[in-house]
Write an enzyme that holds these catalytic residues in place. Structure first.
Site, short mmCIF file in Angstrom:
data_model
loop_
_atom_site.label_atom_id
_atom_site.label_comp_id
_atom_site.label_asym_id
_atom_site.label_seq_id
_atom_site.Cartn_x
_atom_site.Cartn_y
_atom_site.Cartn_z
N ARG A 60 2.32 -8.91 4.27
CA ARG A 60 1.43 -8.31 3.27
C ARG A 60 2.28 -7.74 2.15
N HIS B 54 -1.59 3.80 -1.76
CA HIS B 54 -2.65 4.77 -1.44
C HIS B 54 -2.64 5.96 -2.40
N GLU C 289 0.81 -1.23 0.00
CA GLU C 289 0.00 0.00 0.00
C GLU C 289 0.84 1.28 0.00
N TYR D 219 3.38 2.06 2.00
CA TYR D 219 3.93 2.46 3.30
C TYR D 219 5.45 2.20 3.35
N GLN E 70 -18.53 4.99 3.04
CA GLN E 70 -19.03 6.21 3.65
C GLN E 70 -18.87 6.28 5.16
P1 FAD Z 1 -36.47 7.31 1.33
O1 FAD Z 1 -35.44 6.42 0.81
O2 FAD Z 1 -36.87 8.44 0.48
O3 FAD Z 1 -37.75 6.41 1.66
C1 FAD Z 1 -38.99 6.96 2.04
C2 FAD Z 1 -40.08 5.93 1.75
O4 FAD Z 1 -41.30 6.37 2.34
C3 FAD Z 1 -40.37 5.75 0.27
O5 FAD Z 1 -40.28 4.37 -0.07
C4 FAD Z 1 -41.79 6.28 0.10
O6 FAD Z 1 -42.52 5.61 -0.90
C5 FAD Z 1 -42.37 6.04 1.47
N1 FAD Z 1 -43.53 6.90 1.83
C6 FAD Z 1 -43.63 8.25 1.71
N2 FAD Z 1 -44.82 8.67 2.20
C7 FAD Z 1 -45.46 7.56 2.65
C8 FAD Z 1 -46.73 7.36 3.28
N3 FAD Z 1 -47.55 8.36 3.60
N4 FAD Z 1 -47.08 6.09 3.56
C9 FAD Z 1 -46.26 5.04 3.29
N5 FAD Z 1 -45.07 5.20 2.69
C10 FAD Z 1 -44.66 6.44 2.40
N6 FAD Z 1 -27.09 7.70 -0.11
C11 FAD Z 1 -25.92 7.29 0.31
O7 FAD Z 1 -25.67 7.30 1.51
N7 FAD Z 1 -24.98 6.82 -0.56
C12 FAD Z 1 -25.19 6.78 -1.88
O8 FAD Z 1 -24.32 6.38 -2.63
C13 FAD Z 1 -26.44 7.20 -2.36
N8 FAD Z 1 -26.71 7.18 -3.66
C14 FAD Z 1 -27.92 7.60 -4.09
C15 FAD Z 1 -28.18 7.59 -5.45
C16 FAD Z 1 -29.40 8.01 -5.93
C17 FAD Z 1 -29.65 7.99 -7.40
C18 FAD Z 1 -30.41 8.45 -5.02
C19 FAD Z 1 -31.73 8.90 -5.53
C20 FAD Z 1 -30.14 8.49 -3.67
C21 FAD Z 1 -28.90 8.08 -3.20
N9 FAD Z 1 -28.58 8.12 -1.86
C22 FAD Z 1 -27.38 7.68 -1.42
C23 FAD Z 1 -29.49 8.74 -0.88
C24 FAD Z 1 -30.23 7.70 -0.04
O9 FAD Z 1 -30.87 6.79 -0.87
C25 FAD Z 1 -31.19 8.42 0.89
O10 FAD Z 1 -30.45 9.21 1.78
C26 FAD Z 1 -32.02 7.43 1.69
O11 FAD Z 1 -32.78 6.62 0.84
C27 FAD Z 1 -32.99 8.18 2.61
O12 FAD Z 1 -33.71 7.23 3.31
P2 FAD Z 1 -35.14 7.52 3.92
O13 FAD Z 1 -35.59 6.22 4.47
O14 FAD Z 1 -35.08 8.68 4.82
O15 FAD Z 1 -36.07 7.96 2.70
P1 NAP Z 2 -27.03 17.65 -2.87
O1 NAP Z 2 -25.79 16.91 -2.71
O2 NAP Z 2 -27.47 18.59 -1.81
O3 NAP Z 2 -26.93 18.44 -4.25
C1 NAP Z 2 -27.94 19.24 -4.72
C2 NAP Z 2 -27.44 19.99 -5.95
O4 NAP Z 2 -28.48 20.81 -6.41
C3 NAP Z 2 -26.26 20.85 -5.70
O5 NAP Z 2 -25.37 20.69 -6.78
C4 NAP Z 2 -26.82 22.28 -5.66
O6 NAP Z 2 -25.77 23.05 -6.18
C5 NAP Z 2 -28.05 22.18 -6.52
N1 NAP Z 2 -29.18 22.99 -6.07
C6 NAP Z 2 -29.68 23.09 -4.81
N2 NAP Z 2 -30.74 23.92 -4.80
C7 NAP Z 2 -30.93 24.35 -6.07
C8 NAP Z 2 -31.85 25.23 -6.68
N3 NAP Z 2 -32.81 25.84 -5.98
N4 NAP Z 2 -31.74 25.46 -8.00
C9 NAP Z 2 -30.77 24.85 -8.73
N5 NAP Z 2 -29.85 24.01 -8.19
C10 NAP Z 2 -29.94 23.76 -6.87
O7 NAP Z 2 -28.24 16.65 -3.08
P2 NAP Z 2 -28.41 15.41 -4.04
O8 NAP Z 2 -27.44 15.40 -5.15
O9 NAP Z 2 -29.86 15.46 -4.39
O10 NAP Z 2 -28.13 14.19 -3.12
C11 NAP Z 2 -28.97 13.91 -1.99
C12 NAP Z 2 -28.20 13.17 -0.96
O11 NAP Z 2 -27.95 11.84 -1.41
C13 NAP Z 2 -26.89 13.84 -0.73
O12 NAP Z 2 -26.87 14.48 0.52
C14 NAP Z 2 -25.88 12.76 -0.82
O13 NAP Z 2 -25.16 12.62 0.39
C15 NAP Z 2 -26.66 11.47 -1.08
N6 NAP Z 2 -25.97 10.80 -2.20
C16 NAP Z 2 -24.73 10.36 -1.96
C17 NAP Z 2 -24.04 9.76 -2.96
C18 NAP Z 2 -22.65 9.23 -2.71
O14 NAP Z 2 -22.00 8.79 -3.62
N7 NAP Z 2 -22.17 9.21 -1.49
C19 NAP Z 2 -24.58 9.64 -4.21
C20 NAP Z 2 -25.85 10.13 -4.42
C21 NAP Z 2 -26.52 10.73 -3.41
P3 NAP Z 2 -25.83 24.65 -6.34
O15 NAP Z 2 -26.64 25.12 -5.18
O16 NAP Z 2 -24.41 25.07 -6.32
O17 NAP Z 2 -26.44 24.88 -7.66
FE1 SF4 Z 3 -17.78 0.53 4.79
FE2 SF4 Z 3 -20.12 -0.43 5.62
FE3 SF4 Z 3 -19.99 0.92 3.30
FE4 SF4 Z 3 -18.95 -1.55 3.58
S1 SF4 Z 3 -21.11 -0.97 3.69
S2 SF4 Z 3 -17.96 0.18 2.61
S3 SF4 Z 3 -18.16 -1.47 5.65
S4 SF4 Z 3 -19.58 1.72 5.33
#
Ligand code: FAD
Ligand code: NAP
Ligand code: SF4
Length: 689
Positions: free
Chosen positions: A229, A267, A179, A181, A354
């Site tokens: 390693r 790294h 890695e 080191y 993460q």
């Molecule tokens: P949600 O996942 O939004 O779930 C809410 C649920 O509640 C939904 O299934 C909805 O249908 C249900 N619901 C709403 N209202 C009602 C009601 N009245 N009755 C019954 N059911 C209801 N996060 C990461 O940490 N790492 C990532 O790499 C990552 N990648 C992402 C990529 C994409 C494309 C997207 C869209 C999101 C990503 N996220 C990622 C974000 C992550 O998925 C969200 O932070 C997480 O899903 C939030 O969880 P939650 O349970 O709060 O809400």
């Molecule tokens: P986000 O990270 O908060 O990004 C939102 C984007 O929208 C920013 O680029 C912001 O940039 C823009 N924006 C915000 N308000 C706006 C407005 N009124 N008009 C136009 N642009 C606006 O949110 P997200 O991309 O929706 O992701 C949601 C969460 O999912 C994130 O917090 C993230 O942690 C998680 N997620 C994580 C991963 C991962 O790989 N770890 C991947 C996907 C999602 P400007 O304000 O500069 O324009």
């Molecule tokens: Fe790390 Fe857990 Fe994500 Fe695996 S699932 S990479 S152990 S945070």
């Protein structure tokens, strides 16, 4: 001492994992199976007060049946510290705290080796030492070049540290030679410019690791495991050639190593080696190349997170053991579940980094996104509830799923309402992103937990305040997630405007040119999705990944890099990824993975533009302003990825009828929401009632 996982040994005869569960005889000791828990720094190694917690963390993994545990890196002296006051083993006082770990592991019938890590020029402090005075690109500190006397002191420190590890009750040590080191820095001409007998020709550069292993063996005697390693693929220019690696492996075996473990990538390398986009077991072919060259057992590693894959790797002869680090954070019972026919219950590591590696880089204690108990075993308990309650959880996204399944596991009667036809919430979009397919595993895990723990799942049922209030529930949890934000831009209702939900969940067609409004995690993911072509039938994901990132699988060049470098397919679509902030797009993505997403999109030809003002959307496209003035992007579609707003109207409605509710996940706070926070909040709430 507890029996060494007797139930696991009993299962070996009738298991789908005969290679994985086969014991490994090391001559003086036998490992119960072929799973090595790879070294993973948690941050608990660094403070004496955290050792009881560290002991509990390892004890839980030993109880889960892992064959051999390797601790996080422990420095043999102050110069080798990863950062000031990092964990080290240099005196009797420190031996006493390490004994807590060894006793806890042995009490569960496990075996544990301590990794000796000297960080060399990667050290994050001014006392860093190295073969030559060359600063690493990933550390602000320039190391001091060691004198010959200084080198002999480092070797003595390794030997003394190994002796103390034996005194502390460890079953062995791992000498960290990969890695990038300290040891690796001596081996590679890239970092070793010495002209004495520790530099120059290879026999000089490899003298340090061989001398360290020899002196460690002298210090610990014969019946003690020494894992070396070995960096089998440096992935940096000026790294080792394959012939040199084979020569070193033989010399290290001769010097007294019991086992050789695989290291992939320094790294400072700019090729992903463990992130989620790396296909499973994509690097085990490297270890296989070394088989037959040495007679000690070989351990292979990187992106092995599933017993089926681990079994295949061993069955086809790539190695004698598999190393898994993060998968055992995600599920301490990985081996026990695999051995007892419950592989479908494994909480799979999705390789997101993460809560583990990103935490370490942020100086926080490592944990796991899918298992917040990891390294919090003494602080977060899911013990049976004192009184069984009726609990309603609304929303089956990550937050609601964690809450519902843990609450049910504690003995509560849980009803889980989900408005859509499937569980998983936003993970149903995440898993569609190329390279994030692992996110499906979390949905699979929760689906199985719902069955096992008897959660009453009501799919397609949108919960209402009236229904919840009259349902006789003791606790109501709102986990309804978020709504995509609709920014106030002139023309936002034009038919060419789509939301990321339209594209990822509803499969709406996107034209040949597209502008994405918002360059957060979701904007980057949507760009990735749109830049990729669907894979051809029968395509080999690992081969494609290695080719795209410029890994030389013929091992003909030093460091294992192709002469041409990365060769990613350009996007056939023209994609603009836009944000208003003037900072570089993607700057706030994950600490250890953000660079991968930025590199991918750049190499695929995605145009990333910061400091944008959105003027209007119409038939001609998206009109923006930048520093250079107004500009029309003549795009077929505009996809809005502009963040989210919390969806929690139920809380106010419930309050109107006199009921309080708990709020978790996106429903609580949409800003900076991620699944790590969502699952953590759901788990902690479920542990509290
Ligand atoms: P949600 O996942 O939004 O779930 C809410 C649920 O509640 C939904 O299934 C909805 O249908 C249900 N619901 C709403 N209202 C009602 C009601 N009245 N009755 C019954 N059911 C209801 N996060 C990461 O940490 N790492 C990532 O790499 C990552 N990648 C992402 C990529 C994409 C494309 C997207 C869209 C999101 C990503 N996220 C990622 C974000 C992550 O998925 C969200 O932070 C997480 O899903 C939030 O969880 P939650 O349970 O709060 O809400
Ligand atoms: P986000 O990270 O908060 O990004 C939102 C984007 O929208 C920013 O680029 C912001 O940039 C823009 N924006 C915000 N308000 C706006 C407005 N009124 N008009 C136009 N642009 C606006 O949110 P997200 O991309 O929706 O992701 C949601 C969460 O999912 C994130 O917090 C993230 O942690 C998680 N997620 C994580 C991963 C991962 O790989 N770890 C991947 C996907 C999602 P400007 O304000 O500069 O324009
Ligand atoms: Fe790390 Fe857990 Fe994500 Fe695996 S699932 S990479 S152990 S945070």
């Amino acid at each position: 001492m507890a029996a060494p996982a007797a139930d696991i040994i009993a299962c070996v005869t009738a298991t789908p994992f005969p290679h994985l569960l086969a014991p490994l005889d090391l001559g003086f000791t036998t490992l119960p199976n072929r799973v090595l828990m790879g070294s993973m720094h948690t941050g608990l190694e660094d403070r004496a007060a955290d050792y009881p917690r560290l002991a509990a963390y390892f004890a839980e993994r030993a109880r889960g049946g892992v064959g051999l545990i390797v601790t996080g890196g422990i420095a043999p002296n102050i110069a080798g510290w990863a950062k000031p006051f990092a964990g080290k083993l240099t005196n009797a006082r420190e031996v006493a705290r390490h004994r807590l770990v060894t006793q806890a592991v042995h009490a569960e019938g496990g075996k544990v080796c301590m990794q000796i890590l000297h960080t060399g020029r990667y050290a994050y402090h001014p006392l860093a030492v190295a073969p030559s005075r060359l600063k690493a690109p990933i550390s602000p500190f320039t190391p001091r070049a060691l004198t010959r006397f200084g080198i002999s002191r480092q070797i003595a420190a390794f030997a003394r540290c190994a002796g103390l590890a034996r005194e502390a009750g460890y079953d062995g040590v791992e000498v960290m030679g990969s890695e990038g080191y300290f040891i690796n820095e001596f081996i590679a001409a890239r970092t070793n410019r010495r002209r004495d007998d520790w530099g120059g020709p290879y026999e000089n550069r490899m003298r340090l690791p061989v001398e360290i292993v020899r002196r460690v063996r002298e210090a610990v005697g014969r019946d003690f495991i020494i894992i070396y390693r070995l960096s089998m693929l440096d992935l940096v220019e000026g790294g080792s050639s394959w012939d040199e690696i084979v020569t070193l492996a033989r010399a290290v075996e001769h010097a007294g190593a019991t086992i050789i473990n695989t290291g992939i990538g320094w790294h400072e390398a700019r090729i992903p080696t463990i992130a989620t986009l790396v296909p499973r077991a994509a690097f085990t072919w490297v270890t296989r190349r070394l088989r037959g060259e040495v007679s000690v057992p070989l351990v292979t590693s990187n992106r092995i997170n599933d017993p089926v894959v681990a079994e295949q790797v061993l069955a086809r002869g790539d190695a004698d053991m598999v190393s898994m680090a993060r998968p055992l954070l995600a599920d301490p019972d990985f081996v026990r579940k695999a051995a007892s026919g419950r592989a479908d219950e494994i909480n799979t590591c999705i390789a997101c980094n993460q809560a583990c590696l990103d935490h370490v880089f942020e100086q926080k204690v490592a944990s796991c996104l899918v298992n917040p108990r990891a390294s919090h075993e003494t602080l977060l308990s899911y013990a049976p509830a004192v009184r069984s309650k009726r609990v309603a959880v609304v929303g089956a996204g990550p937050a609601g799923l964690a809450c519902a399944t843990i609450a049910a596991g504690r003995g509560h009667h849980v009803t889980l309402f989900e408005a859509s036809s499937t569980i998983g919430g936003q993970f149903n979009m995440a898993r569609r992103i190329p390279g994030k397919e692992e996110f499906s595993e979390t949905i699979r895990y929760f689906a199985r937990q719902i069955e096992l723990r008897g959660v009453d799942l009501r799919l397609g049922e949108r919960a209402t305040a009236q229904g919840l209030a009259s349902g006789g529930f003791d606790e109501i949890v709102i986990a309804t997630g978020v709504l995509p934000r609709k920014p106030a831009i002139d023309g936002i209702d034009h038919p060419k405007v789509l939301s990321y939900v339209d594209v990822l969940l509803h499969g709406r067609e996107v034209g040949g040119s597209v502008a994405l409004i918002g360059a957060g995690g979701i904007g980057f993911d949507v760009a990735e999705y749109l830049a990729h072509e669907p894979p051809a039938p029968g395509h080999d994901a690992a081969a494609e990944f290695l080719r795209a990132w410029g890994v030389d699988t013929s091992l003909g060049r030093r460091g294992g890099l192709t002469a041409e470098g990365p060769a990613m397919a350009q996007s056939r679509r023209q994609i603009w990824l836009l944000q208003r902030k003037p900072t570089p797009p993607g700057r706030d993505l994950g600490k250890t993975t953000g660079w991968i997403h930025r590199t991918e999109l750049r190499n695929r030809g995605v145009q990333m533009v910061a400091g944008v003002g959105y003027e209007r959307i119409d038939d001609t496209g998206l009109m923006i302003t930048t520093k250079a003035g107004p500009r029309l992007l003549e795009v077929d579609n505009v996809v809005v990825c502009a963040g989210q707003e919390p969806l929690r109207s139920l809380v106010a409605e419930l309050s109107g009828v006199g009921r309080q509710a708990h709020l978790i996940g996106g429903a609580k706070l949409a800003a900076e929401l991620d699944a790590r926070r969502a699952i953590d909040e759901g788990s902690r709430l479920a542990a509290s009632f």
